[in-house]
Scaffold this active site. Structure first.
Site, PDB file in Angstrom:
ATOM      1  N   ASP A  24      37.495  62.836  57.064  1.00  0.00           N
ATOM      2  CA  ASP A  24      38.485  63.770  56.518  1.00  0.00           C
ATOM      3  C   ASP A  24      38.883  63.361  55.105  1.00  0.00           C
ATOM      4  O   ASP A  24      38.955  62.166  54.795  1.00  0.00           O
ATOM      5  CB  ASP A  24      39.722  63.817  57.435  1.00  0.00           C
ATOM      6  N   ASN A  72      34.975  74.699  62.221  1.00  0.00           N
ATOM      7  CA  ASN A  72      34.642  74.616  60.791  1.00  0.00           C
ATOM      8  C   ASN A  72      33.858  75.829  60.263  1.00  0.00           C
ATOM      9  O   ASN A  72      33.733  76.008  59.052  1.00  0.00           O
ATOM     10  CB  ASN A  72      33.879  73.326  60.462  1.00  0.00           C
TER      11      ASN A  72
HETATM   12  C1  FPP Z   1      36.464  67.019  56.342  1.00  0.00           C
HETATM   13  O1  FPP Z   1      36.980  66.973  55.025  1.00  0.00           O
HETATM   14  C2  FPP Z   1      35.017  67.020  56.307  1.00  0.00           C
HETATM   15  C3  FPP Z   1      34.192  67.960  56.866  1.00  0.00           C
HETATM   16  C4  FPP Z   1      34.676  69.101  57.656  1.00  0.00           C
HETATM   17  C5  FPP Z   1      32.733  67.909  56.694  1.00  0.00           C
HETATM   18  C6  FPP Z   1      32.095  66.546  56.802  1.00  0.00           C
HETATM   19  C7  FPP Z   1      30.686  66.680  56.456  1.00  0.00           C
HETATM   20  C8  FPP Z   1      29.986  65.854  55.664  1.00  0.00           C
HETATM   21  C9  FPP Z   1      30.496  64.595  55.095  1.00  0.00           C
HETATM   22  C10 FPP Z   1      28.606  66.224  55.261  1.00  0.00           C
HETATM   23  C11 FPP Z   1      27.533  66.056  56.238  1.00  0.00           C
HETATM   24  C12 FPP Z   1      27.537  64.857  57.079  1.00  0.00           C
HETATM   25  C13 FPP Z   1      26.531  63.980  57.241  1.00  0.00           C
HETATM   26  C14 FPP Z   1      26.597  63.067  58.385  1.00  0.00           C
HETATM   27  C15 FPP Z   1      25.357  63.892  56.356  1.00  0.00           C
HETATM   28  P1  FPP Z   1      37.833  68.203  54.503  1.00  0.00           P
HETATM   29  O2  FPP Z   1      36.925  69.144  53.783  1.00  0.00           O
HETATM   30  O3  FPP Z   1      38.595  68.801  55.633  1.00  0.00           O
HETATM   31  O4  FPP Z   1      38.786  67.495  53.493  1.00  0.00           O
HETATM   32  P2  FPP Z   1      40.231  67.978  53.057  1.00  0.00           P
HETATM   33  O5  FPP Z   1      41.114  67.794  54.265  1.00  0.00           O
HETATM   34  O6  FPP Z   1      40.562  67.042  51.958  1.00  0.00           O
HETATM   35  O7  FPP Z   1      40.114  69.400  52.618  1.00  0.00           O
END
Ligand code: FPP
Length: 244
Positions: A24, A72
């Site tokens: 996150d 998501n």
């Molecule tokens: C949460 O941060 C993150 C996600 C929903 C996506 C995570 C995916 C990756 C890191 C890419 C693919 C993964 C791999 C294993 C290659 P957020 O976007 O909710 O952050 P925020 O709360 O700051 O908006």
């Protein structure tokens, strides 16, 4: 932490056997730098690679990460596409390197909701993972904790109807219908990014996990941050509902 090669029957109890992480803070990391959110996901996937190798090297046996939830899909189309592209790239890499690196990967989640290309890559990684004995990374993809429990209940009911299971259901039997069948429950759950909630992640499996929250945004998470989480874990008194 000290790097060590763990062999069966000999492991350092001070290192959690299974660590689960909610990735996150990617979006906020990017915003702080004036970059698009997608740049945060790209940076987050690099952090994931580093942390996965570090976990392997210090003797963690299982790492489970929350990469994409059943919720998501509500994100903007471009962002979803970027995350799927990063996952596609990671799965290709995993197929090429898993055996060499002694690192097997499994996908937890409703694979049928993914693109045909990702489904094929997931099937290929599964085939390779079957041949590897060692550190296991579980990537939760199109995953929801409640959805996992409902899907497991449906499959159990189908087995009862077909005479493959009796109606006597124990916790251990039910757990075999979850994506995490054969994987011990997480000992330590880490959530970077400042929020303190589970967000539908491993609801069944985290019954006795120790939780560690930090304000560090996921792309900034380092092996030193992981060491801090493990140090906090070691200071906890795990009683599993009993007394000591
Ligand atoms: C949460 O941060 C993150 C996600 C929903 C996506 C995570 C995916 C990756 C890191 C890419 C693919 C993964 C791999 C294993 C290659 P957020 O976007 O909710 O952050 P925020 O709360 O700051 O908006």
């Amino acid at each position: 932490m000290e790097k060590r090669n763990v062999t069966a029957g000999e492991r350092d109890d001070r290192v959690p056997r299974h660590i689960a992480i909610i990735l996150d803070g990617n979006g906020r990391w990017a915003k702080k730098r004036g970059l698009p959110r997608t740049a945060g996901h790209a940076a987050g996937s690099e952090t994931f690679r580093k942390i996965a190798y570090y976990c392997r090297d210090i003797g963690v046996e299982y790492l489970t990460i929350y990469a994409f939830s059943t919720e998501n899909w509500k994100r903007p189309e471009g962002e979803v596409k970027t995350i799927m592209r990063l996952l596609d790239k990671y799965l290709h890499e995993a197929i090429d390197t898993m055996e060499r690196d002694g690192m097997k990967m499994r996908i937890f989640g409703d694979v049928s909701g993914l693109s045909p290309e990702l489904q094929a890559l997931a099937a290929r990684t599964d085939e390779i993972a079957d041949r590897i004995d060692g550190f296991q990374v579980n990537v939760c993809l199109n995953y929801g904790g409640r959805d996992e429990i409902v899907q497991a209940a449906r499959r159990y009911a189908a087995d009862v109807a077909a005479g493959r299971a009796d109606g006597e259901l124990s916790e251990a039997q039910f757990a075999r219908y979850l994506y995490s069948a054969n994987v011990p429950d997480p000992d330590l759950l880490i959530r970077p990014g400042g929020e303190q909630r589970l967000s539908n992640f491993l609801l069944w499996q985290c019954a006795y996990a120790e939780f560690y929250f930090t304000d560090v945004l996921w792309p900034d998470f380092t092996p030193e941050e992981l060491d801090k989480a493990i140090a906090a874990f070691r200071s906890r008194d795990r009683r599993y509902g009993g007394v000591k």
